[in-house]
Design an enzyme around this catalytic site. Structure first.
Site, PDB file in Angstrom:
ATOM      1  N   LYS A  84       7.262   7.223  -6.683  1.00 16.52           N
ATOM      2  CA  LYS A  84       6.991   7.622  -5.302  1.00 16.52           C
ATOM      3  C   LYS A  84       7.404   6.529  -4.308  1.00 16.52           C
ATOM      4  CE  LYS A  84       2.089   6.243  -5.093  1.00 16.52           C
ATOM      5  NZ  LYS A  84       0.722   6.730  -4.826  1.00 16.52           N
ATOM      6  N   ASP A  85       7.644   5.298  -4.797  1.00 15.77           N
ATOM      7  CA  ASP A  85       8.105   4.223  -3.914  1.00 15.77           C
ATOM      8  C   ASP A  85       9.607   4.252  -3.676  1.00 15.77           C
ATOM      9  OD1 ASP A  85       5.528   3.220  -3.708  1.00 15.77           O
ATOM     10  OD2 ASP A  85       5.790   1.767  -5.341  1.00 15.77           O
ATOM     11  N   ARG A 132      -0.630  10.684   4.378  1.00 12.83           N
ATOM     12  CA  ARG A 132      -0.673  11.962   3.649  1.00 12.83           C
ATOM     13  C   ARG A 132      -2.110  12.314   3.300  1.00 12.83           C
ATOM     14  NH1 ARG A 132      -1.566  12.867  -1.582  1.00 12.83           N
ATOM     15  NH2 ARG A 132      -1.292  10.665  -2.105  1.00 12.83           N
ATOM     16  N   ARG A 133      -2.844  11.336   2.781  1.00 13.78           N
ATOM     17  CA  ARG A 133      -4.241  11.588   2.419  1.00 13.78           C
ATOM     18  C   ARG A 133      -5.096  11.782   3.663  1.00 13.78           C
ATOM     19  NH1 ARG A 133      -3.488   6.980  -1.926  1.00 13.78           N
ATOM     20  NH2 ARG A 133      -2.979   8.213  -3.773  1.00 13.78           N
ATOM     21  N   ARG A 150      -5.544  -1.497   2.671  1.00 19.14           N
ATOM     22  CA  ARG A 150      -4.446  -1.804   1.762  1.00 19.14           C
ATOM     23  C   ARG A 150      -4.982  -2.685   0.649  1.00 19.14           C
ATOM     24  NH1 ARG A 150       1.044  -3.852   2.839  1.00 19.14           N
ATOM     25  NH2 ARG A 150       0.953  -3.573   0.585  1.00 19.14           N
ATOM     26  N   ARG A 156      -9.296  -2.459  -3.652  1.00 18.61           N
ATOM     27  CA  ARG A 156      -9.820  -1.248  -3.009  1.00 18.61           C
ATOM     28  C   ARG A 156     -11.160  -0.833  -3.617  1.00 18.61           C
ATOM     29  NH1 ARG A 156      -4.664   2.528  -1.338  1.00 18.61           N
ATOM     30  NH2 ARG A 156      -3.186   0.827  -1.040  1.00 18.61           N
ATOM     31  N   CYS A 243       7.797   8.008   2.363  1.00 20.80           N
ATOM     32  CA  CYS A 243       6.658   8.259   1.472  1.00 20.80           C
ATOM     33  C   CYS A 243       5.335   8.183   2.220  1.00 20.80           C
ATOM     34  CB  CYS A 243       6.645   7.280   0.306  1.00 20.80           C
ATOM     35  SG  CYS A 243       6.184   5.595   0.746  1.00 20.80           S
TER      36      CYS A 243
END
Length: 318
Positions: A84-85, A132-133, A150, A156, A243
């Site tokens: 996805k990167d 997106r989230r 981040r 996290r 992305c």
């Protein structure tokens, strides 16, 4: 056998625990299937060195370019990325040699007190660095405060344990590969949260002029995974979204009436989740790019382009 064939292959990887774990998985595949020894070479990337939101740094590519530079100047023989990167535009001199079998692409919640998303009280602080989230969470209308964060997986999760936030949303694949899946309190249904294009898949790249290695690494490729992510990335490319834009897409190889077919779902949302364009389509497994392009074109016809401008995540209420 030449010395070129007997020396260990140098695998370029980012230095984070997740990146080295993912690279280690690919290294084990190379050892088992190709009979070659592998040594990991850590490469620092722009995305690792900056604490800025990904959207501010340019989204896709910030974790990739330094690894590709190391490939092209001969410091490493091949590299592993989270798919996805990867930017959707091919890079000169670089071959996407293999996409191994994909992990579960869904997102998960890690929340205090074992809570699920729906059990979090209104006003709870939920951390994510992904527009997106944010958009999809906002669309659920749960009354949560969405906080931009981040950091690596451990950083996290510590924010939840310390009480800085009440919950976070992460990719299930990362937790699974790190052996920490038991810390997830809920796996999110794609009906609630479509993942990023390519989420859960790994990309194995090498120099395109190293024909022998391109051919060897191709033995690690999983055709069903490649078909699915090719369709998802065709949606991304056609919508010209990075992305970090509010776009989700997920494809699966399913059994249709005439055999296997590809089922693709995608959604584009406004930042606040109030507007969305959501489509699904099926097509032949051997034409994934065409399916993704067709679906994205339908989304553009319905006004998806007007939703795609996503500023960096900031503190907001959903």
């Amino acid at each position: 056998m030449s010395s070129q064939q007997t020396r260990p292959l140098r695998l370029g990887t980012r230095a984070s625990a997740l990146a080295t774990t993912q690279s280690g998985l690919v290294a084990d595949l190379v050892r088992r299937r190709l009979g070659r020894e592998v040594e990991l070479v850590e490469v620092s990337t722009e995305g690792d060195r900056s604490a800025a939101p990904l959207a501010q740094m340019g989204g896709t590519g910030v974790f990739v370019s330094a690894l590709r530079d190391a490939l092209l100047d001969g410091r490493v023989d091949f590299a592993v990325h989270s798919l996805k990167d990867l930017p959707t535009t091919p890079a000169d001199g670089i071959a996407l040699a293999a996409i191994p079998p994909r992990e579960d692409p869904r997102d998960v919640v890690v929340a205090r007190d074992g809570l699920t998303l729906g059990e979090l009280p209104a006003g709870s602080r939920l951390g994510t660095g992904s527009p997106r989230r944010v958009s999809q969470l906002a669309a659920l209308g749960l009354g949560l405060e969405l906080v931009g964060i981040r950091g690596n997986v451990d950083t996290r999760i510590r924010k939840v344990r310390s009480g800085e936030v009440d919950a976070i949303v992460l990719a299930r694949a990362g937790l699974s590969r790190l052996g920490r899946l038991d810390e997830a309190t809920e796996v999110l249904d794609p009906l609630q949260m479509l993942p990023a294009p390519g989420q859960g898949a790994l990309a194995v790249e090498c120099r395109s002029d190293d024909a022998e290695l391109v051919e060897a690494l191709a033995r690690l490729d999983d055709p069903a995974t490649r078909a699915a992510v090719t369709a998802e990335r065709a949606v991304l490319s056609t919508l010209e979204a990075g992305c970090s834009a509010p776009l989700g897409a997920l494809a699966d190889v399913v059994e249709g009436e005439a055999g296997e077919e590809l089922w693709l779902r995608a959604v584009a949302l406004s930042e606040d989740g109030g507007l969305s364009v959501r489509r699904s389509a099926t097509g032949p497994v051997d034409e994934p790019a065409r399916l993704g392009t067709r679906l994205a074109s339908e989304m553009l016809d319905e006004g998806a382009a007007d939703l795609m401008e996503a500023p960096p995540v900031r503190n907001q209420h959903a």
